[in-house]
Design an enzyme around this catalytic site. Structure first.
Site, PDB file in Angstrom:
ATOM      1  N   LYS A   1       0.815  -1.202   0.000  1.00 36.09           N
ATOM      2  CA  LYS A   1       0.000   0.000   0.000  1.00 36.09           C
ATOM      3  C   LYS A   1       0.857   1.265   0.000  1.00 36.09           C
ATOM      4  O   LYS A   1       0.389   2.330  -0.331  1.00 36.09           O
ATOM      5  CB  LYS A   1      -0.896   0.006   1.268  1.00 36.09           C
ATOM      6  CG  LYS A   1      -1.891  -1.122   1.343  1.00 36.09           C
ATOM      7  CD  LYS A   1      -2.645  -1.036   2.693  1.00 36.09           C
ATOM      8  CE  LYS A   1      -2.231  -2.224   3.499  1.00 36.09           C
ATOM      9  NZ  LYS A   1      -2.885  -2.354   4.784  1.00 36.09           N
TER      10      LYS A   1
ATOM     11  N   ASP B   1       7.607   2.711  -2.729  1.00 37.91           N
ATOM     12  CA  ASP B   1       7.843   3.836  -1.825  1.00 37.91           C
ATOM     13  C   ASP B   1       9.306   3.948  -1.410  1.00 37.91           C
ATOM     14  O   ASP B   1       9.898   5.005  -1.480  1.00 37.91           O
ATOM     15  CB  ASP B   1       6.915   3.744  -0.586  1.00 37.91           C
ATOM     16  CG  ASP B   1       6.961   2.381   0.105  1.00 37.91           C
ATOM     17  OD1 ASP B   1       7.760   1.514  -0.290  1.00 37.91           O
ATOM     18  OD2 ASP B   1       6.175   2.188   1.051  1.00 37.91           O
TER      19      ASP B   1
ATOM     20  N   ASP C   1      14.895  -0.421   0.789  1.00 38.02           N
ATOM     21  CA  ASP C   1      15.568  -0.524   2.082  1.00 38.02           C
ATOM     22  C   ASP C   1      16.575  -1.677   2.001  1.00 38.02           C
ATOM     23  O   ASP C   1      17.652  -1.506   1.436  1.00 38.02           O
ATOM     24  CB  ASP C   1      14.484  -0.731   3.146  1.00 38.02           C
ATOM     25  CG  ASP C   1      14.984  -0.689   4.572  1.00 38.02           C
ATOM     26  OD1 ASP C   1      15.982   0.000   4.819  1.00 38.02           O
ATOM     27  OD2 ASP C   1      14.374  -1.336   5.440  1.00 38.02           O
TER      28      ASP C   1
ATOM     29  N   VAL D   1      11.180   6.055   8.462  1.00 37.54           N
ATOM     30  CA  VAL D   1      10.379   7.216   8.041  1.00 37.54           C
ATOM     31  C   VAL D   1       8.906   6.849   7.864  1.00 37.54           C
ATOM     32  O   VAL D   1       8.567   5.698   7.576  1.00 37.54           O
ATOM     33  CB  VAL D   1      10.943   7.842   6.736  1.00 37.54           C
ATOM     34  CG1 VAL D   1      12.262   8.538   6.998  1.00 37.54           C
ATOM     35  CG2 VAL D   1      11.083   6.796   5.639  1.00 37.54           C
TER      36      VAL D   1
ATOM     37  N   ARG E   1       0.082   6.934   7.179  1.00 32.56           N
ATOM     38  CA  ARG E   1       0.161   6.915   5.707  1.00 32.56           C
ATOM     39  C   ARG E   1      -0.385   8.202   5.097  1.00 32.56           C
ATOM     40  O   ARG E   1       0.023   8.617   4.017  1.00 32.56           O
ATOM     41  CB  ARG E   1      -0.645   5.737   5.139  1.00 32.56           C
ATOM     42  CG  ARG E   1      -0.027   4.366   5.394  1.00 32.56           C
ATOM     43  CD  ARG E   1      -0.677   3.336   4.485  1.00 32.56           C
ATOM     44  NE  ARG E   1      -0.475   1.966   4.923  1.00 32.56           N
ATOM     45  CZ  ARG E   1       0.603   1.227   4.640  1.00 32.56           C
ATOM     46  NH1 ARG E   1       1.580   1.738   3.939  1.00 32.56           N
ATOM     47  NH2 ARG E   1       0.680  -0.013   5.062  1.00 32.56           N
TER      48      ARG E   1
HETATM   49  P1  IMP Z   1      12.936  -3.887   1.846  1.00 35.22           P
HETATM   50  O1  IMP Z   1      12.362  -5.184   1.404  1.00 35.22           O
HETATM   51  O2  IMP Z   1      13.734  -4.035   3.101  1.00 35.22           O
HETATM   52  O3  IMP Z   1      13.690  -3.134   0.785  1.00 35.22           O
HETATM   53  O4  IMP Z   1      11.744  -3.018   2.339  1.00 35.22           O
HETATM   54  C1  IMP Z   1      10.902  -2.407   1.501  1.00 35.22           C
HETATM   55  C2  IMP Z   1       9.586  -2.170   2.188  1.00 35.22           C
HETATM   56  O5  IMP Z   1       9.722  -2.053   3.614  1.00 35.22           O
HETATM   57  C3  IMP Z   1       9.037  -0.849   1.728  1.00 35.22           C
HETATM   58  O6  IMP Z   1       8.237  -1.005   0.591  1.00 35.22           O
HETATM   59  C4  IMP Z   1       8.276  -0.376   2.946  1.00 35.22           C
HETATM   60  O7  IMP Z   1       6.961  -0.871   2.912  1.00 35.22           O
HETATM   61  C5  IMP Z   1       8.991  -0.965   4.118  1.00 35.22           C
HETATM   62  N1  IMP Z   1       9.931  -0.004   4.728  1.00 35.22           N
HETATM   63  C6  IMP Z   1      11.286  -0.007   4.662  1.00 35.22           C
HETATM   64  N2  IMP Z   1      11.809   1.039   5.324  1.00 35.22           N
HETATM   65  C7  IMP Z   1      10.766   1.735   5.813  1.00 35.22           C
HETATM   66  C8  IMP Z   1      10.661   2.952   6.576  1.00 35.22           C
HETATM   67  O8  IMP Z   1      11.621   3.624   6.947  1.00 35.22           O
HETATM   68  N3  IMP Z   1       9.393   3.343   6.861  1.00 35.22           N
HETATM   69  C9  IMP Z   1       8.283   2.658   6.493  1.00 35.22           C
HETATM   70  N4  IMP Z   1       8.332   1.527   5.759  1.00 35.22           N
HETATM   71  C10 IMP Z   1       9.567   1.071   5.436  1.00 35.22           C
HETATM   72 MG    MG Z   2       5.870  -1.028   1.019  1.00 30.20          MG
END
Ligand code: IMP
Ligand code: MG
Length: 172
Positions: A40, A97, A100, A151, A163
């Site tokens: 979302k 969005d 990470d 964040v 959100r």
């Molecule tokens: P990744 O799989 O670790 O790259 O994470 C990606 C997903 O984790 C993003 O699409 C977000 O939904 C969530 N996410 C990662 N960092 C943050 C943050 O700082 N705030 C909120 N959601 C986050």
């Molecule tokens: Mg996400």
């Protein structure tokens, strides 16, 4: 709930999206473009970005969830309602969005690559936290590089809250 101070303001987001829209419009000129929004967290970014893309395009949505609190559970669940549609003539732009650890985006790219077999896959993320990367992946289009802080706002949540904040702040 106390509102956080802005790390990235509404105005900064708007200006960046205008710029990204111009670049994407130029890069996808004369190509079949389908933008796939990762729900979302990316719905606000998607809604603003697509209005700055000045060419015909289709849109779709893919669900990916892996987070509980501020830590990733590591497993990425995919939910894609359009999996039986034909994407073989499409250039896909995945809109997310935040990049990470990279687990979510890499999992989505493999899923789209294997199941939809489009012409091409590119990615666009509003935020990039390179210091947290676990999977070797970079996004083709990046709005802002940010430090290793959790964040919220502009689509991003903490346990489904915040959100609807119109800007991006750091969770206290
Ligand atoms: P990744 O799989 O670790 O790259 O994470 C990606 C997903 O984790 C993003 O699409 C977000 O939904 C969530 N996410 C990662 N960092 C943050 C943050 O700082 N705030 C909120 N959601 C986050
Ligand atoms: Mg996400």
């Amino acid at each position: 709930m106390e509102l956080p101070k802005a790390l990235i303001t509404e105005k900064q987001i708007e200006e960046k999206i205008t710029l990204l829209g111009k670049i994407i419009t130029k890069d996808f000129e004369n190509k079949n473009l389908t933008i796939i929004c990762v729900t979302k967290g990316s719905i606000l970014f998607m809604a603003d970005l697509m209005r700055q893309i000045n060419m015909p395009c289709k849109i779709d949505f893919i669900g990916a969830s892996s987070y509980e609190d501020t830590e990733s559970t590591g497993k990425v669940k995919i939910n894609f309602a359009s999996k039986n549609k034909d994407f073989s003539n499409e250039n896909i732009l995945i809109v997310d969005d935040i990049l990470d650890t990279g687990k979510t985006l890499s999992r989505i790219i493999s899923y789209i690559h294997e199941k939809l077999k489009p012409i091409d896959i590119k990615t666009c993320v509003l935020l990039d936290k390179p210091s947290r990367r676990v999977v070797d992946i970079n996004s083709d289009y990046v709005g802002f590089e940010i430090p290793n802080k959790f964040v919220i706002g502009y689509g991003l949540d903490y346990n489904e809250h915040y959100r609807n904040l119109p800007y991006i702040g750091i969770l206290k």
